[in-house]
Design a protein around this motif. Structure first.
Motif, PDB file in Angstrom:
ATOM      1  N   GLY A  14       1.793   2.119  -3.327  1.00  0.00           N
ATOM      2  CA  GLY A  14       0.687   2.431  -4.212  1.00  0.00           C
ATOM      3  C   GLY A  14       0.113   1.233  -4.937  1.00  0.00           C
ATOM      4  N   LYS A  41       3.652   7.005  -9.411  1.00  0.00           N
ATOM      5  CA  LYS A  41       2.483   7.803  -9.767  1.00  0.00           C
ATOM      6  C   LYS A  41       2.507   9.157  -9.066  1.00  0.00           C
ATOM      7  N   SER A  99       0.828  -1.207   0.000  1.00  0.00           N
ATOM      8  CA  SER A  99       0.000   0.000   0.000  1.00  0.00           C
ATOM      9  C   SER A  99       0.865   1.261   0.000  1.00  0.00           C
ATOM     10  N   PRO A 144       1.317  11.989  -6.791  1.00  0.00           N
ATOM     11  CA  PRO A 144       0.437  12.038  -5.609  1.00  0.00           C
ATOM     12  C   PRO A 144      -0.590  13.155  -5.667  1.00  0.00           C
TER      13      PRO A 144
END
Length: 302
Positions: free
Chosen positions: A175, A193, A172, A195
């Motif tokens: 991501g 990715k 987690s 945020p």
């Protein structure tokens, strides 16, 4: 009659000469007299007609400050990961606009594959041990199995569940959605990715570059809610209040005036230059604003 008239004319001429400034008197004496008169007039001006101001301006109830445009903490993100690795692919350039969740780059690291495998293994073991625990619980209630066997089954089940939860928490942080992992299987590369949505700045990555855990990849700046940070000093505090109106101009924008209001006044004085930060909420945002731009502001006291 003529003898009487001539002395009168002479007498009148003498009187006229006495009231006329002789041509031989220097004109400087007249200037001195005017200068003294002007000086006297200045001294006699009533004190009630003089405006007393504070700050660098000559307008009452107005104080000038210098400052810069800044982003709020929630609108400025530093992209980092808890797992190191090498950059496999990226096409990111400074100034690029990205949306939250967009892929900035892909990272390769064998530990990432191992972590996914650990989660899948513990998930499978957890399912088996949970079923065994439920079976032993039923047998223990019917006294068809010993309490020892039931307690052992419970301990194995809870231990495996904690290992699975730990692996899921690690994924987690990277991501990774564990549901997607269960459905699609192990991914060889990790997607980095965004945020938040905003403009990319200070890009430090390129293909093949290795990063350790915690190293920054880039910065992302959201300009939608910039603030003005003014530099004030101890002597200025008496003139500043929350909600005071602010008018400011930004370098490079042709003297255009913008408006705002003081939202926060710093509670700590800088020990080096005795300065205090004052934050202004800007009323009119402008696409040309950039964090770090220099501004000159005037605060209008209530």
């Amino acid at each position: 009659m003529k003898k009487i008239l001539i002395p009168c004319i002479a007498f009148l001429g003498a009187c006229s000469n006495q009231n006329t400034v002789p041509a031989s008197i220097p004109s400087a004496n007249v200037i001195v007299e005017r200068a003294d008169t002007s000086k006297k007039t200045s001294v006699d001006t009533p004190a009630s007609n003089v405006d007393v101001t504070s700050g660098a301006t000559a307008v009452p109830n107005r104080t000038s400050f210098n400052g810069i445009l800044v982003t709020t903490p929630q609108n400025h993100a530093t992209v980092t990961l808890t797992l190191g690795g090498s950059i496999r692919n990226t096409s990111l350039l400074p100034g690029t606009y990205v949306k939250q969740g967009d892929v900035l780059a892909t990272l390769e690291n064998p530990e990432f594959i191992t972590l996914q495998q650990t989660y899948l293994d513990t998930h499978a073991q957890h399912e088996y041990l949970r079923a065994e625990y439920c079976r032993q619980q039923t047998l223990a209630q019917e006294e068809a199995s010993s309490q020892k066997r039931f307690q052992q089954s419970k301990a194995e089940y809870l231990s495996m569940r904690s290992r699975m939860d730990a692996a899921a928490a690690q994924l987690s942080l990277l991501g990774i959605d564990t549901t997607h992992l269960l459905n699609k299987g192990i991914a060889p590369y990790l997607d980095i990715k965004a945020p938040i949505s905003g403009y990319v700045a200070d890009v430090k990555m390129n293909i093949g570059k290795h990063f350790s855990a915690g190293d920054p990849f880039c910065e992302i700046v959201n300009k939608n809610d910039l603030m003005l940070c003014l530099t004030a000093y101890e002597k200025d505090l008496i003139h500043l209040n929350v909600d005071d109106r602010v008018e400011f101009s930004v370098n490079g924008l042709n003297g255009q005036l913008f408006h705002g209001a003081i939202s926060m006044i710093g509670q700590q004085v800088n020990s080096e230059n005795r300065s205090i930060e004052v934050y202004v909420r800007i009323t009119e945002q402008n696409p040309q604003f950039r964090p770090g731009m220099y501004a000159t502001a005037q605060v209008f006291r209530k």
